[in-house]
Design a protein around this motif. Sequence first.
Motif, PDB file in Angstrom:
ATOM      1  N   LYS A   1       1.032  -1.255  -0.148  1.00 57.00           N
ATOM      2  CA  LYS A   1       0.116  -0.115  -0.025  1.00 57.00           C
ATOM      3  C   LYS A   1       0.951   1.175   0.049  1.00 57.00           C
ATOM      4  CE  LYS A   1      -3.867  -2.398  -0.157  1.00 57.00           C
ATOM      5  NZ  LYS A   1      -4.695  -2.761   1.442  1.00 57.00           N
ATOM      6  N   LEU A   2       0.523   2.141  -1.025  1.00 60.56           N
ATOM      7  CA  LEU A   2       1.276   3.289  -1.106  1.00 60.56           C
ATOM      8  C   LEU A   2       0.357   4.493  -1.015  1.00 60.56           C
ATOM      9  CD1 LEU A   2       3.557   2.776  -4.383  1.00 60.56           C
ATOM     10  CD2 LEU A   2       3.914   2.102  -2.111  1.00 60.56           C
ATOM     11  N   SER A   3       1.125   5.626  -0.475  1.00 61.90           N
ATOM     12  CA  SER A   3       0.308   6.763  -0.029  1.00 61.90           C
ATOM     13  C   SER A   3      -0.059   7.627  -1.604  1.00 61.90           C
ATOM     14  CB  SER A   3       1.108   7.844   0.521  1.00 61.90           C
ATOM     15  OG  SER A   3       2.111   8.292  -0.101  1.00 61.90           O
ATOM     16  N   TRP A   4      -0.816   8.484  -1.668  1.00 63.41           N
ATOM     17  CA  TRP A   4      -1.232   9.209  -3.022  1.00 63.41           C
ATOM     18  C   TRP A   4       0.040   9.793  -3.431  1.00 63.41           C
ATOM     19  CZ3 TRP A   4      -5.326   9.664  -6.144  1.00 63.41           C
ATOM     20  CH2 TRP A   4      -5.060  10.696  -7.222  1.00 63.41           C
ATOM     21  N   SER A   5       0.915  10.264  -2.548  1.00 62.19           N
ATOM     22  CA  SER A   5       2.022  10.972  -3.331  1.00 62.19           C
ATOM     23  C   SER A   5       3.105   9.923  -3.894  1.00 62.19           C
ATOM     24  CB  SER A   5       2.610  11.664  -1.983  1.00 62.19           C
ATOM     25  OG  SER A   5       3.874  12.525  -2.813  1.00 62.19           O
ATOM     26  N   GLU A   6       2.974   8.987  -3.185  1.00 67.09           N
ATOM     27  CA  GLU A   6       4.023   7.628  -3.726  1.00 67.09           C
ATOM     28  C   GLU A   6       3.366   6.922  -4.912  1.00 67.09           C
ATOM     29  OE1 GLU A   6       5.991   6.041   0.302  1.00 67.09           O
ATOM     30  OE2 GLU A   6       3.794   5.524  -0.292  1.00 67.09           O
ATOM     31  N   LEU A   7       2.009   7.140  -5.101  1.00 62.91           N
ATOM     32  CA  LEU A   7       1.491   6.566  -6.574  1.00 62.91           C
ATOM     33  C   LEU A   7       1.626   7.663  -7.707  1.00 62.91           C
ATOM     34  CD1 LEU A   7      -1.793   4.893  -5.006  1.00 62.91           C
ATOM     35  CD2 LEU A   7       0.107   3.903  -6.294  1.00 62.91           C
ATOM     36  N   LYS A   8       1.685   8.739  -7.228  1.00 62.61           N
ATOM     37  CA  LYS A   8       1.889   9.682  -8.120  1.00 62.61           C
ATOM     38  C   LYS A   8       3.160   9.673  -8.647  1.00 62.61           C
ATOM     39  CE  LYS A   8       1.404  13.928  -6.427  1.00 62.61           C
ATOM     40  NZ  LYS A   8       1.391  15.384  -6.187  1.00 62.61           N
TER      41      LYS A   8
END
Length: 823
Positions: free
Chosen positions: A9-16
């Motif tokens: 699971k990644l944060s939104w910032s990481e997924l960006k």
Amino acid sequence: MDAESADCKLSWSELKNVVTDLRRQLSSLSTMVPTNVSFRQLHDGRTRIYFLSTPQNGWESTLLFADVPNENPNASLTLQWHCVIESNFPTVSASIRYSREEQLLWERKRLATWGINWYEIHSASGKIVFPANSSLFQCIDNGYSAGPLFPTKLRISTASGAKLNPQICPSNPDLVAYICNQDIWVAHTVSGCNERLTYAHKGGRNLADDPLCAGVPSYVMQEEFSRYQGYWWQPTCALGVYRILYEEIDDGDVKIFCFPSSQSDPSGEVEEFRFPRAGCANSKSYLKLIEFRISDTQQITDIVMLELQFSVNTLFPWTEYIVRAGWTPDSEYIWVQLLDRRQKHLELVLLSLSNFTEVLPMYDEGTNSDIGNPMVQVIYAEESCAWVNVHDLLVFLPGASDNQVQFIWASEETGFRHLYLVTAQLMPYTNGISEPMDHVSLHPKLLQKVALTHGDWEVLAQDIWVDVEREVVYFMGLRETVLEKHLYVVSLRRPGEVRLLTRTGYSYQCDFNDECSMLVTVYSNIENIPACQVFKVTHTDWTVEGVQLTPLGYLLESGPPLNKKYCPDLFTHTIESGHTLYAMVFKPHGFQQGKQYPTILNVYGGPEVQLVSNAFKGMRQLRMHMLAARGYCVVAIDSRGSQHRGIEFESYLRGRMGTVELVDQVEVLKWLASSLGYVDLRRVAIHGWSYGGYLSLMGLVQHPDVFKLAIAGAPVTNWMLYDTGYTERYMDLPENNQQGYDEGSVLNYINKFPEEENRLLIIHGLIDENVHFYHTSQLINSMVKAGKPYQLQIYPNERHSLRHLDASKHYETTLLSFLQNHL
């Protein structure tokens, strides 16, 4: 990013950041394939090939050329690309706010919005015209220039509004016609003379009071029949008279809808669109003719507007659509293809020029001797119990005897599209006094109809090339396998003897020069990125066996083999009905044997589309590659109703869209899971756009036990809200199939949507003028009333396609976030 990433699971910032990294990694799948190929013979015998592509280290499409030497062919030679246009020519400008007309044309044609995406060349003179920055530009390639050319802006109308769809006059390259503000203009590019030829559109702000346009096909004609041209130059100029056939559209009966304006429009006002919903009034179409001359001072003079003495709607009251039109090569006749509203009956009609007159004559007895024999003749008629698939396979042949016309035509009368050589009788010309209707024949008189091709396979609908001198026809077809497009040749002297000219194991796209002496072909397969090769076409004798293809070099060499992780596997399965279906599976990039993976069913499922083929899956499948890189198994299936399998296979959906497609999809998905062992049927998401978005919603309703999640992009929710041309072709008119419309509406299954949170994500552009946002607003309004959970992602500045990079990346981040958190 490896396959383990799907469980991390990644944060939104990481997924960006993941999306940005994946786009960079996957850029290797992007190839600079030449498109829009044209040929020109130079003075020294070389052939110059023009095409659109992106030069190395470039980021936008431009016009390029490569020269083919006229001697010493070298199969391994890589032909040098040269820019036709100076690299600093501003094809994109930050100061230009593109008109709505340009934006909508890009949507209808599915064109990119950066760089040069279209051009026209006059081969004899080397004149090139192309649109850019809402204007038109020209340059002349004399064939000797060592460096690139700097185009000049055409001296054209000073009227505000984009200048679109330029066409060079075939008989005089100094004349260029174009569309500006919904009317036809013509420019003399030497004298600078500009004339507005039609005055259909007033240009007022009130759409309701301004329903006419000239030279611009209706929305339905562009979107559903792929005709973007609304005017046609006469091929030759006789006695100094230039003629343009054009279509005048009357949208007065078509309902107006209001959308929010795009965010790039600072006014914040609503945009008005005319859109014919299923069962409602369509645009009316009228054929007209313009004549003019060029004075000694190169001014456009003596403009005359002509109308039909016998209108199409008068003689053919059943006609709803003029789907194709043009001139016969000898300029003697105008031909039109007429289609009825239910799209089951099509006629090919010839009109003599004397049908067009300045003033409609009054036919009193004894006064009709100078009508000029306005011949109207049906030369072919087509019927279908399902629907007629409109195509572009019509070529008129020279040399027919008097009172006859000979042409090559395609028909699906056997259940598969095949080529026919047709000879039709024309009415004899008479100089005596006659009644007007004596020159009207509404029933074709076929003298001969010979099948050139046959079998349980399809000739493709876009291109044929006829070598008239040698009496051979080149065409694209699917005889070897439905998964590969190949080039074939057939002789008019020996119908039925079809020869394959390309290699099996690849899928091809081809372009010939006018003489059929040179060929450019782009080819690839599921494991190899596209290559582009040039061939010389010669003949040892008159048979198809005498056709010889000699390689002259490459426009684009095949690159090194890609990592296998980018190459999906193809599968074949016979379903319970006995039909053979094809599937494509992208394995997770870090695939490990014995492990099961969350799976995405990437669905389209509607007509006119084939997802699975033995062709390279590059950046057009970016999101499939992206999902595989993130550790998902991605599956695509062509179920019954998909393209290129014959009319019976396609018409599986007839009258019942949304109720049968998923049966095939689920059956093949379950077979893949049991056969492969790595598809986790407990974690399957269904995702698609447009028709695929529609089926994603239906998947969650009809198979909630199979699909844990649904991500529906720009979905149709009720066929009553979609356009006439598409919906009525497959569903009939609502009055004839109310049950089918009811059963195919997502809005009638709201109570079947699951009660669990985070199972449905809906994505839609707010200014989508194809599948209106109203589809989604109706859906979510019903979901709210029923207390059903859903998530909604709106893109205020997007139409049916996500065209802005920031919106695309946001959507991809949203997709990955929704899947990692809930699948």
